[in-house]
Design a protein around this motif. Structure first.
Motif, short mmCIF file in Angstrom:
data_model
loop_
_atom_site.label_atom_id
_atom_site.label_comp_id
_atom_site.label_asym_id
_atom_site.label_seq_id
_atom_site.Cartn_x
_atom_site.Cartn_y
_atom_site.Cartn_z
N ILE A 153 107.71 69.48 9.37
CA ILE A 153 107.96 68.32 10.22
C ILE A 153 106.69 67.47 10.23
O ILE A 153 105.58 68.00 10.39
N TYR A 154 106.85 66.16 10.04
CA TYR A 154 105.70 65.26 9.95
C TYR A 154 105.84 64.13 10.96
O TYR A 154 106.94 63.84 11.44
N GLN A 155 104.73 63.49 11.27
CA GLN A 155 104.71 62.31 12.13
C GLN A 155 103.97 61.20 11.39
O GLN A 155 102.80 60.93 11.63
N PRO A 156 104.67 60.50 10.48
CA PRO A 156 104.00 59.47 9.67
C PRO A 156 103.56 58.26 10.48
O PRO A 156 102.58 57.61 10.14
N LEU A 157 104.32 57.95 11.55
CA LEU A 157 103.98 56.82 12.41
C LEU A 157 103.90 57.31 13.85
O LEU A 157 104.37 58.40 14.19
N GLU A 158 103.34 56.48 14.70
CA GLU A 158 103.11 56.88 16.09
C GLU A 158 104.39 57.29 16.81
O GLU A 158 104.39 58.23 17.60
N ASP A 159 105.51 56.59 16.53
CA ASP A 159 106.76 56.86 17.24
C ASP A 159 107.83 57.48 16.35
O ASP A 159 109.01 57.48 16.70
N GLU A 160 107.43 58.00 15.19
CA GLU A 160 108.41 58.49 14.21
C GLU A 160 108.10 59.91 13.78
O GLU A 160 106.95 60.28 13.58
N ILE A 161 109.16 60.74 13.65
CA ILE A 161 108.99 62.06 13.06
C ILE A 161 109.96 62.19 11.89
O ILE A 161 111.01 61.56 11.85
N ARG A 162 109.56 63.03 10.94
CA ARG A 162 110.39 63.26 9.75
C ARG A 162 110.59 64.76 9.58
O ARG A 162 109.63 65.52 9.48
N PHE A 163 111.87 65.17 9.54
CA PHE A 163 112.22 66.55 9.27
C PHE A 163 112.53 66.71 7.78
O PHE A 163 113.33 65.96 7.23
N ASN A 164 111.89 67.68 7.15
CA ASN A 164 112.26 68.03 5.78
C ASN A 164 113.25 69.20 5.89
O ASN A 164 112.89 70.28 6.35
N LEU A 165 114.51 68.95 5.51
CA LEU A 165 115.58 69.93 5.69
C LEU A 165 116.07 70.44 4.35
O LEU A 165 116.07 69.72 3.35
N PHE A 166 116.49 71.70 4.33
CA PHE A 166 117.15 72.25 3.14
C PHE A 166 118.63 72.41 3.47
O PHE A 166 119.00 73.18 4.35
N VAL A 167 119.46 71.66 2.76
CA VAL A 167 120.90 71.70 2.95
C VAL A 167 121.50 72.50 1.81
O VAL A 167 121.31 72.16 0.64
N PHE A 168 122.22 73.56 2.13
CA PHE A 168 122.78 74.44 1.10
C PHE A 168 123.68 73.64 0.17
O PHE A 168 124.55 72.89 0.60
N GLY A 169 123.46 73.82 -1.13
CA GLY A 169 124.29 73.15 -2.12
C GLY A 169 123.83 71.75 -2.46
O GLY A 169 124.32 71.14 -3.41
N LYS A 170 122.86 71.20 -1.68
CA LYS A 170 122.39 69.83 -1.91
C LYS A 170 120.88 69.76 -2.12
O LYS A 170 120.37 68.81 -2.69
N GLY A 171 120.17 70.75 -1.64
CA GLY A 171 118.72 70.73 -1.76
C GLY A 171 118.05 70.13 -0.55
O GLY A 171 118.60 70.14 0.55
N ARG A 172 116.87 69.56 -0.76
CA ARG A 172 116.06 69.06 0.34
C ARG A 172 116.38 67.60 0.66
O ARG A 172 116.58 66.79 -0.24
N VAL A 173 116.42 67.29 1.94
CA VAL A 173 116.65 65.92 2.40
C VAL A 173 115.66 65.62 3.53
O VAL A 173 115.16 66.54 4.19
N ASP A 174 115.39 64.34 3.73
CA ASP A 174 114.52 63.91 4.83
C ASP A 174 115.36 63.25 5.91
O ASP A 174 116.18 62.38 5.62
N PHE A 175 115.14 63.68 7.14
CA PHE A 175 115.84 63.11 8.29
C PHE A 175 114.80 62.45 9.19
O PHE A 175 113.84 63.09 9.62
N ILE A 176 114.99 61.16 9.44
CA ILE A 176 114.03 60.36 10.20
C ILE A 176 114.53 60.09 11.61
O ILE A 176 115.70 59.77 11.80
N ILE A 177 113.64 60.24 12.59
CA ILE A 177 113.93 59.81 13.96
C ILE A 177 112.77 58.94 14.41
O ILE A 177 111.62 59.37 14.42
N GLN A 178 113.08 57.71 14.78
CA GLN A 178 112.07 56.80 15.34
C GLN A 178 112.46 56.51 16.78
O GLN A 178 113.49 55.89 17.04
N ALA A 179 111.67 57.00 17.70
CA ALA A 179 111.99 56.89 19.13
C ALA A 179 112.25 55.44 19.50
O ALA A 179 111.50 54.54 19.13
N GLY A 180 113.34 55.22 20.23
CA GLY A 180 113.66 53.89 20.71
C GLY A 180 114.26 52.97 19.67
O GLY A 180 114.55 51.81 19.97
N LYS A 181 114.52 53.47 18.43
CA LYS A 181 114.99 52.57 17.39
C LYS A 181 116.11 53.14 16.52
O LYS A 181 117.21 52.62 16.48
N ARG A 182 115.84 54.24 15.80
CA ARG A 182 116.78 54.63 14.75
C ARG A 182 116.71 56.12 14.46
O ARG A 182 115.74 56.80 14.82
#
Length: 664
Positions: free
Chosen positions: A32-61
């Motif tokens: 799990i990373y915090q590239p920006l002050e209000d954003e975190i990024r989860f690096n997830l492993f989805v079975f059958g698809k591999g790795r994906v990035d899931f972004i959450i930016q507080a108050g936005k998206r």
């Protein structure tokens, strides 16, 4: 231009992430990373698809993203603490709270449940809570009226609004009777819709948005209810039509909104459609954010270059200034020597006057009166009684002369000043070279041919291992001790165990994780077990092996028998694989981590670069490892990189026992 998601957007996003092709349910959480002050990024492993990035930016998206921001070199405390609680956990639920801009993601790790609450409204937050809804960790601790978002507090939601998906006639009547605003503002604030969706409802109902609620009767309320149900029906039926709304034509068009379904208010505007709302969100928010970060990076680089240019100019001016001043001091010293007698005469006159008890004021008056008749007095421009210095005009050049020093001593003062200035000039010249070098690096950043070396430690590194083409970890013992360790610590009932028909093979285990193992993985594990056995040592090119369930593997001998260390008894039916060919490949994996890996060719070639195949041959492990190392250095051209990622010692750890050769 839209800056944050609506409650309808959140509903559509949650629908995609909780079921169907884009579902994240049962995904495994990596870093799990915090590239920006209000954003975190989860690096997830989805079975059958591999790795994906899931972004959450507080108050936005929030959305899956292919435009992930670069990870910071030094991780912040919030993502590190999140890793402590949810890394390696499984996602078990993704929900929207009460048609609000709030997403709740449920995790389970080792039977412990946690929930991440992502608030996407203004002044939103990202909060980790336990199964009793007590806050473990907030991204931004905050206190509001009647609500505290701090560690140890019970998490409470903001004041609830009425869901437009569930509102009835009675509720809408009550809302309108308590409002003194117009229709569109009342719907926007009381049904958590925002301005755009409220205008959409009014448009579909055929009611003027600025109509005062006091003038809205029962008929208008019924029309608004029907329009509300119609507007949000795609969320309930799942028939989304994700698109980005654009204003203008061609290259001049500008993206102004992203929506999960068509809106009447955008009927006349251009639409770019997408196969999923996640994809549309990523193209709208993620791509724009990535472009913004790129612009910021370019701006920072430009600012640094501009700073270096200003610094270079200042340094060049300093070199010129120090040079001129040094020359001037030398010229004054030489002029003092050139006027040796005249300077000495002035010093004698002043010294004699002082010896006779004349004050400096008297001396100044005397010199002023004698300038026309006394040659030495003509060169004196001024006298400073406080410092005991006299300023002389020597052939048009001014020189400060200390009356307590001799002529050579006064000249030496100027020579010393010149030396100091020369040293400063030399220092400035060295600084110029450093600045120019820094500017060259900024203009042409050095890029390693091999890339960045990212080395991690794993529990399975002490065993033989590889990751199959299907993503299953396969481990095998290196010796009797590691065979025993795998049997005792790492072999689970749901795994698959392989061994050769002949003795002298590693105890090999496919870690299934409870999932069905495809034939390709079993075939690769079979090649692995025969290749890393005594079969390779003997120079054979194929052999038989078999696989069994862990319950068939035992250390308990029959009466009168003995099982030596590292050996096991197999009971029950065996699943044979006949005439399995030996074959090992090694390569350099360059991704989330950089390392040399070895195993069956089909598994290694999908995960590594610079793959080299091996066959039984005549070179021992050390010699063949050095040959491979030299090939890597020649191919990559960066000996330092290869030494870190794939030194001969590391390569040797991936090689079969016995002697080998490079496959022709």
């Amino acid at each position: 231009m839209k800056e944050e998601m609506t409650s309808a957007d959140v509903a559509a996003l949650v629908a995609e992430l909780s079921s169907g092709e884009l579902s994240l349910i049962d995904a495994k959480v990596g870093k799990i990373y915090q590239p920006l002050e209000d954003e975190i990024r989860f690096n997830l492993f989805v079975f059958g698809k591999g790795r994906v990035d899931f972004i959450i930016q507080a108050g936005k998206r929030a959305h899956l993203s292919q435009y992930a921001s670069p990870s910071p070199k030094i991780p912040q405390s919030f993502p590190m603490l999140l890793r402590k609680h949810v890394m390696s956990s499984r996602i078990v639920s993704i929900k929207q709270y009460d048609f609000d801009r709030i997403i709740e993601i449920g995790f389970v790790r080792g039977g412990v449940e946690t929930v991440l609450v992502a608030e996407l409204f203004a002044r939103g937050n990202i909060v980790l809570i336990d199964n009793e809804r007590r806050i473990i960790l907030p991204m931004n601790p905050a206190t509001f009226k009647g609500r505290r978002v701090r560690s140890g507090e019970i998490y409470t939601y903001p004041e609830a609004q009425i869901s437009p998906l569930e509102v009835n006639e009675e509720q809408m009547l009550a809302v309108f009777s308590s409002s003194d605003s117009d229709v569109v503002r009342t719907i926007a604030t009381r049904f958590n819709l925002g301005g755009l969706l409220s205008e959409e409802v009014c448009s579909r109902a055929g009611i003027k948005k600025n109509l005062p609620v006091a003038e809205a009767g029962l008929e208008e309320i019924k029309m608004l209810l029907r329009a509300m149900k119609e507007t949000f029906s795609p969320l309930q039926t799942g028939k989304l039509d994700p698109c980005i709304i654009k204003k203008g034509e061609g290259d001049a068009s500008q993206s102004i909104d992203v929506v999960p379904f068509e809106l009447e208010v955008y009927r006349e505007l251009t639409k770019e459609r997408f196969p999923s709302f996640n994809k549309a969100l990523d193209e709208y928010f993620g791509k724009r954010e990535a472009a913004s970060i790129t612009e910021q990076v370019i701006a920072v680089k430009k600012e640094k270059v501009d700073l270096l240019e200003r610094r270079l100019k200042q340094q060049e001016e300093a070199v010129e200034k120090y040079g001129k001043e040094s020359e001037k001091q030398t010229s004054i010293a030489e002029t003092i020597y050139a006027n040796y007698q005249a300077v000495e005469d002035v010093l004698n006159v002043l010294s004699n006057a002082r010896d006779k008890g004349y004050s400096w004021d008297q001396i100044k008056s005397t010199i002023k009166a004698a300038k026309d008749s006394v040659p030495a007095a003509k060169s004196i421009l001024s006298i400073d009684p406080a410092t005991g210095t006299v300023v002389l005009d020597l052939m048009g050049m001014k020189a400060n002369i200390d009356v307590t020093k001799t002529v050579p001593q006064n000249a030496q003062v100027y020579y010393e000043k010149s030396k100091k200035l020369t040293k400063k000039q030399e220092g400035a010249i060295r600084s110029i070279e450093q600045t120019k070098l820094a500017m060259q690096k900024k203009e042409k950043p050095a890029a390693r041919k091999g890339g960045t070396v990212r080395i991690k430690k794993h529990w399975y590194d002490r065993f033989r291992w590889f990751v199959s083409s299907d993503g299953f970890l396969v481990i095998g013992g290196r010796d009797a001790d590691t065979n025993e360790e795998i049997f005792v610590k790492y072999m689970e009932k749901r795994d698959i165990v392989l061994h050769t028909q002949m003795p002298g093979a590693p105890l090999t285990v496919i870690k299934t994780g409870g999932k069905e193992v495809p034939p390709q993985t079993i075939e690769e594990a079979a090649r692995f077990v025969v290749s890393y056995s005594s079969i390779w040592k003997s120079g054979q090119f194929s052999a038989d092996c078999y696989w069994v369930n862990p319950v068939q593997v035992s250390k308990t001998p029959e009466s009168g028998e003995y099982v030596k260390k590292g050996s096991f008894i197999i009971r029950g039916e065996r699943n044979y694989l006949k005439d399995v060919p030996v074959g090992v490949a090694v390569g350099i994996e360059m991704g989330e981590e950089t390392r040399v890996i070895g195993g069956p060719l089909s598994a290694i070639s999908t995960r590594a670069k610079h793959v080299i195949e091996l066959v039984p041959g005549k070179f021992n492990q050390n010699d063949i490892a050095k040959k491979i190392y030299r090939k890597y250095v020649d191919a990559i051209g960066d000996a330092s990189f290869v030494k870190q990622a794939a030194s001969p010692d590391k390569i040797a750890m991936m090689l079969p026992p016995g002697e080998s050769d490079l496959k022709a």
